[in-house]
Design a protein around this motif. Structure first.
Motif, mmCIF file in Angstrom:
data_model
loop_
_atom_site.group_PDB
_atom_site.id
_atom_site.type_symbol
_atom_site.label_atom_id
_atom_site.label_comp_id
_atom_site.label_asym_id
_atom_site.label_seq_id
_atom_site.Cartn_x
_atom_site.Cartn_y
_atom_site.Cartn_z
ATOM 1 N N GLY A 48 20.159 10.003 47.449
ATOM 2 C CA GLY A 48 20.043 8.776 48.240
ATOM 3 C C GLY A 48 18.960 7.865 47.670
ATOM 4 N N GLU A 49 17.790 8.495 47.337
ATOM 5 C CA GLU A 49 16.672 7.723 46.797
ATOM 6 C C GLU A 49 17.075 7.061 45.479
ATOM 7 N N ALA A 50 17.772 7.824 44.639
ATOM 8 C CA ALA A 50 18.193 7.298 43.340
ATOM 9 C C ALA A 50 19.078 6.072 43.547
ATOM 10 N N LEU A 51 19.955 6.164 44.558
ATOM 11 C CA LEU A 51 20.858 5.048 44.837
ATOM 12 C C LEU A 51 20.077 3.822 45.283
ATOM 13 N N VAL A 52 19.145 4.037 46.215
ATOM 14 C CA VAL A 52 18.358 2.916 46.741
ATOM 15 C C VAL A 52 17.560 2.285 45.609
ATOM 16 N N GLU A 53 16.952 3.141 44.756
ATOM 17 C CA GLU A 53 16.153 2.602 43.652
ATOM 18 C C GLU A 53 17.013 1.861 42.646
ATOM 19 N N GLY A 54 18.295 2.273 42.493
ATOM 20 C CA GLY A 54 19.196 1.601 41.556
ATOM 21 C C GLY A 54 19.806 0.335 42.141
ATOM 22 N N ASN A 55 19.222 -0.153 43.252
ATOM 23 C CA ASN A 55 19.653 -1.392 43.915
ATOM 24 C C ASN A 55 21.109 -1.408 44.366
ATOM 25 N N LEU A 56 21.682 -0.224 44.469
ATOM 26 C CA LEU A 56 23.012 -0.060 45.063
ATOM 27 C C LEU A 56 24.084 -0.917 44.371
ATOM 28 N N LYS A 57 24.047 -0.915 43.019
ATOM 29 C CA LYS A 57 25.082 -1.688 42.294
ATOM 30 C C LYS A 57 26.417 -0.975 42.433
ATOM 31 N N LEU A 58 27.459 -1.716 42.597
ATOM 32 C CA LEU A 58 28.770 -1.144 42.902
ATOM 33 C C LEU A 58 29.277 -0.202 41.811
ATOM 34 N N GLU A 59 29.142 -0.687 40.503
ATOM 35 C CA GLU A 59 29.689 0.161 39.421
ATOM 36 C C GLU A 59 28.901 1.477 39.330
ATOM 37 N N GLN A 60 27.584 1.347 39.596
ATOM 38 C CA GLN A 60 26.732 2.573 39.603
ATOM 39 C C GLN A 60 27.193 3.513 40.710
ATOM 40 N N LEU A 61 27.478 2.919 41.863
ATOM 41 C CA LEU A 61 27.899 3.723 43.020
ATOM 42 C C LEU A 61 29.178 4.464 42.708
ATOM 43 N N ASN A 62 30.110 3.747 42.138
ATOM 44 C CA ASN A 62 31.382 4.379 41.804
ATOM 45 C C ASN A 62 31.194 5.516 40.813
ATOM 46 N N TYR A 63 30.332 5.242 39.818
ATOM 47 C CA TYR A 63 30.074 6.244 38.792
ATOM 48 C C TYR A 63 29.449 7.503 39.426
ATOM 49 N N ALA A 64 28.457 7.233 40.273
ATOM 50 C CA ALA A 64 27.774 8.365 40.930
ATOM 51 C C ALA A 64 28.749 9.136 41.809
ATOM 52 N N GLN A 65 29.567 8.400 42.571
ATOM 53 C CA GLN A 65 30.506 9.071 43.471
ATOM 54 C C GLN A 65 31.469 9.959 42.686
ATOM 55 N N ASP A 66 31.919 9.429 41.514
ATOM 56 C CA ASP A 66 32.811 10.222 40.670
ATOM 57 C C ASP A 66 32.150 11.523 40.252
ATOM 58 N N LEU A 67 30.859 11.376 39.863
ATOM 59 C CA LEU A 67 30.132 12.573 39.411
ATOM 60 C C LEU A 67 29.965 13.585 40.549
ATOM 61 N N LEU A 68 29.666 13.053 41.740
ATOM 62 C CA LEU A 68 29.342 13.951 42.858
ATOM 63 C C LEU A 68 30.575 14.501 43.558
ATOM 64 N N ASP A 69 31.704 13.913 43.278
ATOM 65 C CA ASP A 69 32.926 14.340 43.959
ATOM 66 C C ASP A 69 33.166 15.840 43.879
ATOM 67 N N ASN A 70 32.999 16.356 42.612
ATOM 68 C CA ASN A 70 33.316 17.796 42.497
ATOM 69 C C ASN A 70 32.311 18.699 43.211
ATOM 70 N N GLN A 71 31.185 18.126 43.641
ATOM 71 C CA GLN A 71 30.268 18.933 44.482
ATOM 72 C C GLN A 71 30.564 18.704 45.955
ATOM 73 N N GLY A 72 31.555 17.851 46.216
ATOM 74 C CA GLY A 72 31.923 17.597 47.612
ATOM 75 C C GLY A 72 30.963 16.649 48.286
ATOM 76 N N ILE A 73 30.111 15.966 47.491
ATOM 77 C CA ILE A 73 29.123 15.074 48.096
ATOM 78 C C ILE A 73 29.735 13.687 48.282
ATOM 79 N N ASP A 74 29.530 13.130 49.476
ATOM 80 C CA ASP A 74 30.044 11.791 49.768
ATOM 81 C C ASP A 74 28.889 10.826 49.933
ATOM 82 N N LEU A 75 29.084 9.614 49.363
ATOM 83 C CA LEU A 75 28.075 8.580 49.535
ATOM 84 C C LEU A 75 28.638 7.514 50.455
#
Ligand SMILES: Nc1ncnc2c1ncn2[C@@H]1O[C@H](COP(=O)(O)OP(=O)(O)OP(=O)(O)O)[C@@H](O)[C@H]1O
Ligand SMILES: [Mg+2]
Length: 474
Positions: A48-75
């Motif tokens: 969450g902190e990483a996201l907030v610090e990255g200013n919540l850019k959409l492409e970053q969010l999508n990238y992160a969500q893709d990475l976290l998907d296989n851990q079952g983590i939802d943003l």
């Protein structure tokens, strides 16, 4: 209910160990679950902190969500009204947040919680959720919050593994505990059984038994007390045996002592009955019977007196009085018999010599000493002397009669002791009780008696009476 000591011990040890194991196991499970949950929340916060610090850019969010998907983590990101802004196309309902929680977020606080929800297949699952607020860079005003969630059902799965591992550990430890309990219990029970065996031996009369022990615990103390008790019992038993011996001796001696006068009296009575005693001898026979009867009475009285004194059944009436007065009355009583044996009685006592004693018993002591002196001296001199030495009253009765050997001197104090039978055919004495009584009376007074004697030279008795204690008035 009778439960053998062995089982009590085993149960005691075992229950303590099992309870300990159970508490440790449960605490371990609980601790592991909490710390796993904390770890997950920490990770979610970090994302969450990483996201907030990255200013919540959409492409970053999508990238992160893709990475976290296989851990079952939802943003998810919500604006300051609580409306979802990412991912816009989500079908999941926004999780319900109470007003209080929203207020906490507005104040900049982070939130974490776990919720029970149903997955797509309708299975119950537990999810960890964290919320982090973020603020506008320009105005620093509250702009919304980031929600990061992850399923935590895996924790329960891990817990189940841990549980079954713990169960095995518990079973093995219980087995170990059982073995240790059995060893400890049999050790303790053996010690108790040893005591029991020893107690049985004592009951059957073996007082020599002693148990080995160290100084480890109360059972060792008990064994030590047991040993002391057995030793005391042994002493007591020996004392009882000695008393019994004394009683038998006393009966035998008393019977023996009484037989002589009784035989004499019986003989004379028979003589009188069958008229075999000449008329002129009759008076003498009656006198003889009277003498023997008096001797019997004296024997009985002195025996009783001796027993009473020895067992402290008499009370001394101590007072201070003149020694001279007593000595003169005693020598007066015995003067006649002294003259019969051609003895001279000499008294050398100053008027001011006092003694602190029981008047009658002091007289009794002196009568016995002077009578013995008269009895065992012929054509001699008997002297009674008294003086005060270091506050004590010292009285000496000395004679120049037949005296005593060392052996006679030591045995003289014994009851019925008569050094020489030929000496007993005298007018006085004869029972052998005099000196035994004197010794007991002297002991009772806290006084002392000393004897000096040489065969054929004479005997001297020295009595020392302690002075009157200042602080007692009797
Ligand atoms: N002054 C003495 N000189 C020599 N022997 C003594 C003297 N006093 C005591 N004895 C010895 O000690 C023995 C014990 O004395 P004790 O007075 O106990 O007995 P007893 O005089 O024979 O009898 P009783 O009971 O009548 O006094 C005597 O028999 C005697 O042998
Ligand atoms: Mg005597």
């Amino acid at each position: 209910m009778r439960l053998p000591y062995f089982y009590q011990q085993v149960l005691g040890f075992l229950s303590v160990i099992l309870v300990l194991l159970l508490i440790t196991g449960l605490s371990l499970l609980r601790f592991s679950r909490t710390s796993a949950l904390n770890d997950t929340e920490e990770t979610l916060f970090a994302y969450g902190e990483a996201l907030v610090e990255g200013n919540l850019k959409l492409e970053q969010l999508n990238y992160a969500q893709d990475l976290l998907d296989n851990q079952g983590i939802d943003l998810a990101i919500f604006d300051n009204e609580g409306e979802r802004v990412y991912p816009l196309e989500s079908t999941q309902p926004a999780p319900y947040l109470s007003e209080e929680s929203k207020e906490q977020l507005r104040r900049g606080q982070r939130l974490s919680l776990t919720i029970q929800e149903q997955d797509l297949h309708g299975n119950e699952r537990e999810t960890a959720l964290v919320y982090l607020p973020f603020f506008s860079q320009e105005t620093s005003a509250y702009a919304g919050y980031v929600a990061v969630s992850a399923p935590v059902s895996w924790i329960d799965e891990e817990m189940q593994d841990l549980q079954s591992n713990l169960l095995y550990a518990f079973l093995f430890s219980s087995l170990g505990a059982l073995v240790i309990s059995l060893v400890f219990a049999s050790y303790q029970v053996n010690r108790v059984n040893q005591l029991r065996k020893a107690a049985h031996q004592v009951t059957s009369g073996n007082f020599d038994i002693r148990l080995d022990h160290k100084e480890r615990d109360e059972v060792d103390d008990l064994i030590e007390d047991f040993n002391t008790m057995v030793a005391a019992l042994k002493d007591y038993n020996q004392e009882v045996a000695r008393q019994e011996e004394r009683r038998k001796d006393f009966m035998a001696d008393a019977a023996h002592e009484m037989r002589t006068p009784l035989t004499t009296i019986n003989g004379l009575l028979e003589g009188l009955e069958y008229d075999v005693i000449p008329e002129e001898q009759k008076h003498r026979s009656i006198k003889l019977m009277q003498k023997e009867t008096r001797r019997l009475i004296r024997l009985v009285n002195e025996n009783l007196d001796y027993e009473n004194i020895r067992s402290n059944r008499i009370v001394l009436n101590k007072q201070e009085f003149q020694v001279k007065e007593v000595v003169e009355s005693v020598t007066e009583q015995l003067r006649e018999s002294a003259e019969e044996s051609h003895n001279r009685l000499q008294v050398d006592v100053e008027e001011d010599v006092m003694v602190y004693a029981d008047y009658d018993r002091f007289t009794q002591i002196l009568v016995n000493l002077v009578r013995n002196a008269v009895q065992f001296t012929e054509n001699g001199l008997i002297q009674v002397h008294a003086h005060v030495e270091e506050g004590n009253t010292v009285v000496t009765v000395s004679d120049n009669g037949i005296g005593m050997t060392e052996e006679q001197k030591t045995n003289m104090w014994e009851r019925y002791y008569k050094a020489d039978l030929s000496r007993t055919n005298k007018k006085y004495g004869e029972s052998g009780l005099g000196m035994a009584i004197v010794q007991q009376l002297v002991r009772l007074h806290g006084a002392s008696i000393h004897v000096d004697s040489k065969p054929n030279e004479g005997t001297s008795f020295t009595l020392t009476f302690p002075h009157q204690p200042l602080d007692t008035e009797e």
